[in-house]
Design an enzyme around this catalytic site. Structure first.
Site, mmCIF file in Angstrom:
data_model
loop_
_atom_site.group_PDB
_atom_site.id
_atom_site.type_symbol
_atom_site.label_atom_id
_atom_site.label_comp_id
_atom_site.label_asym_id
_atom_site.label_seq_id
_atom_site.Cartn_x
_atom_site.Cartn_y
_atom_site.Cartn_z
ATOM 1 C CB CYS A 148 -0.878 0.061 1.175
ATOM 2 S SG CYS A 148 -1.760 1.750 1.526
ATOM 3 C CB CYS A 170 0.502 1.359 4.290
ATOM 4 S SG CYS A 170 -1.290 1.404 3.959
#
EC number: 1.8.4.-
Length: 563
Positions: free
Chosen positions: A352, A355
């Protein structure tokens, strides 16, 4: 017959009690049950850890005082930009599976360079990297940024790369992009599943010290607490910035916070520990800030805010000398540094983008704090100035941003605690309803009903006589003729067997009706089950296999006895 009637009454009473929202009124005993839950079950007057001479209340007070200035500081032009290679190859395993295709996982990079301040323009950044001293190799270019930025006349001294807890060259790669952090806030993206679990499993199992090793030294315990506090802080951010699919707004999710953080006091404590560690690192470099005061590139207001933030910190907030007091050795220190450098590299395996961005920033911030705390020798002023002088701008930005993330986590913990209290005391308190309408209370009320039913069955005639006698006393002033009691003929055993036969026939018919309804509902049940299987298979196919399982379906039914 009486037993069957009693059981039927029990089932009816239990069902009525379970489905009623206002069946019982909360008592003091129920309130005590609320107070025994595990939300932040920590004495706020206790010290955060043996290496921190500060209490939870004191850290809350410090954070409240600096929160506004710190937030404004992180939104300033110098601290809100970060440079990073978002697509660096994972060096631990093949991380091509489990890609996050959600829009929330993406990162918006800076494309309009004309809107950037002068010191973030490409030609300025290039000059910072190229105008270095001839005797220094290319890997030291970025490390001299602060000296060049402030036009210091002091010549830098070469130093080995062994003092770094992260790879400082990650920010100067040819694929690195500039990112506006205010346009890419850390929030819930839906990223999870086996791939995300593999990240944390690798960090805890392969890089943290084992259970047998921890407890033997504060250094090894501190390493685990840093990782745990980092993990808990991320969970707190995701719980605060959670997308409500009904309203389309990002808002706090108390149930998610309780499931991940609130029911685990050690995780809350470790966040405070990390706050103290990073705060002490900022306090330790305060005397050297004038030497790289950004040379008028940052306005005076931002400088004042930075001074206001750091000036309210204290040396007692964390005692780094105590961590390695009994087992300070080059071997342990190198192992400590090597393991944390691996943690920063594992962030490259996160699929991600959003992230990974915040994971790299925060691990870099922790790495910078550890370098400041454990590599600066207080007895050697030359070494201190040298290490601080070689801090890159990205390390400094990451350090402040990490402190800001922890500050927001501490603020969020107190916010969630208030939300938790309102839920416990609110009129729409489903958790309170659970304690009030729990199974044992239902059985208690049902038992009363059973006893009442059995008493009525066994004393029907006595009940009638008592009723007649009570009525005669109530209407004592009326002269009513006594009713003539006519004995009814009783068939005895015949009526008893007839009633039993009718009851059993009704039971058999009811069983057949149940089976018939089950077959009618079978196609619908098979359709719903098949749809659920297809849904899970599709989620697994697109890389979010456990996305559904991560959401709390019954958020109020957490196991409050988890330690």
């Amino acid at each position: 017959m009486r037993l069957r009637t009693a059981i039927a009454t029990l089932c009816l009473t239990a069902f009525t009690s379970a489905t009623s929202n206002n069946s019982y009124i909360a008592t003091d005993q129920t309130q005590n049950a609320f107070n025994d839950t595990h939300f932040c079950k920590v004495d706020r007057n206790d010290h955060v850890s043996p290496s921190c001479n500060v209490t939870f209340n004191e850290l809350n007070a410090i954070n409240e005082n600096i929160r506004d200035d710190l937030s404004a500081l992180l939104k300033s032009d110098f601290f809100k930009y970060f440079r990073l290679d978002l697509y660096k190859q994972c060096s631990f395993w093949d991380a091509n599976d489990g890609l996050c295709l959600n829009r929330a996982c993406s990162v918006d990079v800076v494309e309009d360079w004309d809107t950037l301040p002068e010191y973030w323009q490409p030609e300025i950044l290039g000059s910072f990297n190229n105008d270095t001293m001839k005797e220094a190799d290319d890997s030291d270019d970025e490390c001299k940024f602060l000296d060049q930025l402030c036009q210091t006349s002091k010549k830098p001294v070469d130093i080995e790369d062994t003092i770094n807890y992260c790879d400082v060259n990650d920010f100067n790669g040819k694929n690195a992009v500039l990112i506006d952090l205010t346009a890419n806030p850390e929030r819930f993206t839906g990223y999870g599943g086996k791939q995300a679990g593999q990240i944390w499993s690798t960090i805890y199992q392969d890089n943290c010290f084992t259970i047998g090793e921890t407890g033997e030294s504060l250094a090894k315990d501190a390493f685990y607490r840093l990782v745990s506090g980092f993990h808990a802080s991320i969970g707190t951010h995701l719980s605060k910035e959670y997308l409500n699919t009904k309203t389309g707004k990002w808002e706090p999710n108390l149930d998610l916070f309780m499931a991940r953080i609130g029911n685990f006091p050690d995780r809350v404590t470790n966040m405070y520990f990390n706050y103290a560690v990073v705060a002490k690192a900022l306090w330790k470099i305060q005397p050297y800030l004038p030497e790289f005061s950004f040379c008028d590139l940052v306005n005076k207001e931002i400088k004042n805010k930075m001074d206001n933030v750091i000036s309210q910190l204290d040396t007692k907030i964390f005692n780094e000398d105590l961590v390695f007091a009994n087992d300070l050795s080059l071997t342990l220190k190198d192992e400590f540094r090597s393991r944390f450098k691996n943690v920063t590299k594992i962030m490259d395996c996160v699929q991600c983008d959003r992230c990974r961005l915040w994971g790299k920033i925060q691990t870099t911030g922790y790495a910078t704090a550890l370098k400041i705390l454990f590599e600066i020798n207080d007895a050697d002023e030359f070494t201190k100035q040298h290490i601080v002088g070689k801090l890159t701008k990205y390390e400094l930005i990451a350090l402040l941003q990490t402190f800001g993330r922890l500050s927001e986590s501490i603020e969020s913990v107190n916010m969630f605690e208030k939300m938790y209290g309102k839920r416990l005391n609110g009129s729409e308190n489903r958790l309170s309803s659970f304690f009030q309408n729990n199974f044992f209370n239902i059985l208690k009320e049902a038992g009363k009903s059973i006893r009442y039913t059995i008493e009525n069955i066994n004393s029907t005639k006595e009940g009638k006589k008592k009723t007649n006698n009570s009525q005669s006393h109530v209407f004592d002033d009326l002269k009513m003729p006594k009713a003539e009691i006519v004995p009814r003929p009783s068939n005895g055993t015949v009526n008893k067997w007839k009633k039993a036969w009718n009851t059993e026939v009704n039971n058999v018919l009811e069983a057949f009706r149940f089976i018939y309804r089950s077959y009618l509902d079978l196609p619908r049940n098979i359709w719903e089950l098949s749809l659920m299987k297809v849904y899970k298979f599709w989620n697994k196919f697109i890389g979010v296999a456990d996305y559904v399982s991560e959401e709390t379906r019954e958020p109020i039914s957490y196991k409050l006895d988890i330690q």
